[in-house]
Write an enzyme that holds these catalytic residues in place. Structure first.
Site, mmCIF file in Angstrom:
data_model
loop_
_atom_site.group_PDB
_atom_site.id
_atom_site.type_symbol
_atom_site.label_atom_id
_atom_site.label_comp_id
_atom_site.label_asym_id
_atom_site.label_seq_id
_atom_site.Cartn_x
_atom_site.Cartn_y
_atom_site.Cartn_z
ATOM 1 N N TYR A 184 0.516 -0.674 0.119
ATOM 2 C CA TYR A 184 -0.591 0.472 -0.242
ATOM 3 C C TYR A 184 0.774 1.558 -0.229
ATOM 4 C CZ TYR A 184 0.984 0.299 5.271
ATOM 5 O OH TYR A 184 1.428 0.423 6.384
ATOM 6 N N CYS A 185 0.573 2.594 -0.508
ATOM 7 C CA CYS A 185 1.088 3.698 -0.413
ATOM 8 C C CYS A 185 0.146 4.535 -0.639
ATOM 9 C CB CYS A 185 2.282 3.965 -1.647
ATOM 10 S SG CYS A 185 1.069 3.406 -3.089
ATOM 11 N N THR A 186 0.162 5.479 -0.381
ATOM 12 C CA THR A 186 -0.835 7.060 -0.489
ATOM 13 C C THR A 186 -1.916 7.275 -1.922
ATOM 14 O OG1 THR A 186 1.230 8.539 0.139
ATOM 15 C CG2 THR A 186 -0.325 8.855 -0.723
#
Length: 300
Positions: A184-186
């Site tokens: 996951y990331c922004t």
């Protein structure tokens, strides 16, 4: 009254002439009075821009009129009005600088060979089915995870995106190669590439959270697996997905919970660190830990 908005989006699509796209995007964003950052490469676009809602809507409509960007997933959030100091539109070798341009291949459908996409609800279905076997893997810089992260997530030791290759090749995560790993990331762009790199290095079951933390937070607020605040790359510096969210970060001076990053007092130092509003107002702890250590050594 003017309503200020920020939009975050990316599209992976082959671009025959990135420089021409850069010139068009700069002219368009400037004519819409927007500020922020746009990166163009042969593989697509990655942008974060802010301005008056009418101007932002005009920019989005025109950007989507270009066929490769027609299906862009635009993520909206409230702005402050002066969220970015300037407009920057640049062409770079990679949309996200993992320094692995030859490993990433893009076609009309996006990145080739990436991890399986999970919508927020599908992530919950996976958690219900596989429970503690599921591993959250943070695709951001480690600093961003100080104020918020998925519960029990693995946080790689990364100061920049360039550090990920050394991390995943170090052997310290080899025990995860046979487990379901959810990256996951922004907003999702970093995981588009990271999942390819992980699969190329032996990770067998790799997922990416579709739409990133932003879409997950919109869906579940404070009631899901996300804890704390989200670090963002504009003047706000952090955002929350609902009232009552408690940051995971701690003030370097007093230890109180805070999502507030500040810059080191030394102009030559680019470090940020956590300091609460009270300690900031009192002028306490102006230096980052590294500069404090250097000052102490110099004065000893």
């Amino acid at each position: 009254m003017s309503v200020q908005k920020i939009v975050l989006f990316y599209v992976f699509a082959p671009l025959a002439d990135p420089e021409a796209v850069r010139l068009w995007q700069y002219t368009l964003a400037e004519s819409c009075n927007l500020k922020g950052r746009v990166i163009i490469s042969k593989d697509g676009i990655n942008a974060t821009l802010g301005g008056d809602i009418k101007d932002v809507k005009r920019y989005v409509k025109n950007t989507r009129s270009y066929e490769p960007f027609r299906t862009a997933d635009i993520k909206w959030s409230d702005g402050l009005g002066d969220d970015f100091p300037r407009l920057s539109v640049k062409v770079r070798p990679e949309l996200v600088t993992f320094t692995t341009p030859n490993e990433v291949h893009v076609d009309a459908n996006g990145v080739v060979g990436g991890g399986e996409r999970l919508k927020p609800a599908q992530l919950h279905e996976l958690m219900d089915a596989r429970g503690e076997d599921v591993v959250f893997f943070d695709g951001r810089n480690a600093m961003e995870a100080e104020i918020g992260r998925f519960r029990n997530a693995v946080i790689p030791n990364t100061d920049t995106t360039r550090d990920f290759i050394e991390e995943i090749e170090s052997g310290k995560y080899d025990d995860l190669k046979d487990k379901p790993v959810v990256t996951y990331c922004t907003g999702g762009v970093r995981c588009e590439v990271l999942t390819v790199l992980m699969k190329n290095r032996g990770f067998q079951e790799v997922y990416q959270l579709d739409g990133g933390i932003v879409r997950y937070g919109e869906a579940y607020g404070n009631d899901g697996y996300w804890d704390g605040s989200l670090y963002v790359f504009d003047k706000r510096m952090h955002m929350e997905f609902g009232a009552g969210a408690e940051s995971l970060g701690s003030c370097i001076e007093c230890g109180e919970r805070t999502p507030k990053f500040v810059n080191c007092v030394h102009p030559s130092c680019r470090s940020q660190f956590l300091r609460c509003e009270d300690c900031t107002a009192a002028g306490k702890h102006p230096e980052c830990p590294e500069c404090m250590e250097q000052s102490a050594l110099a004065n000893s």
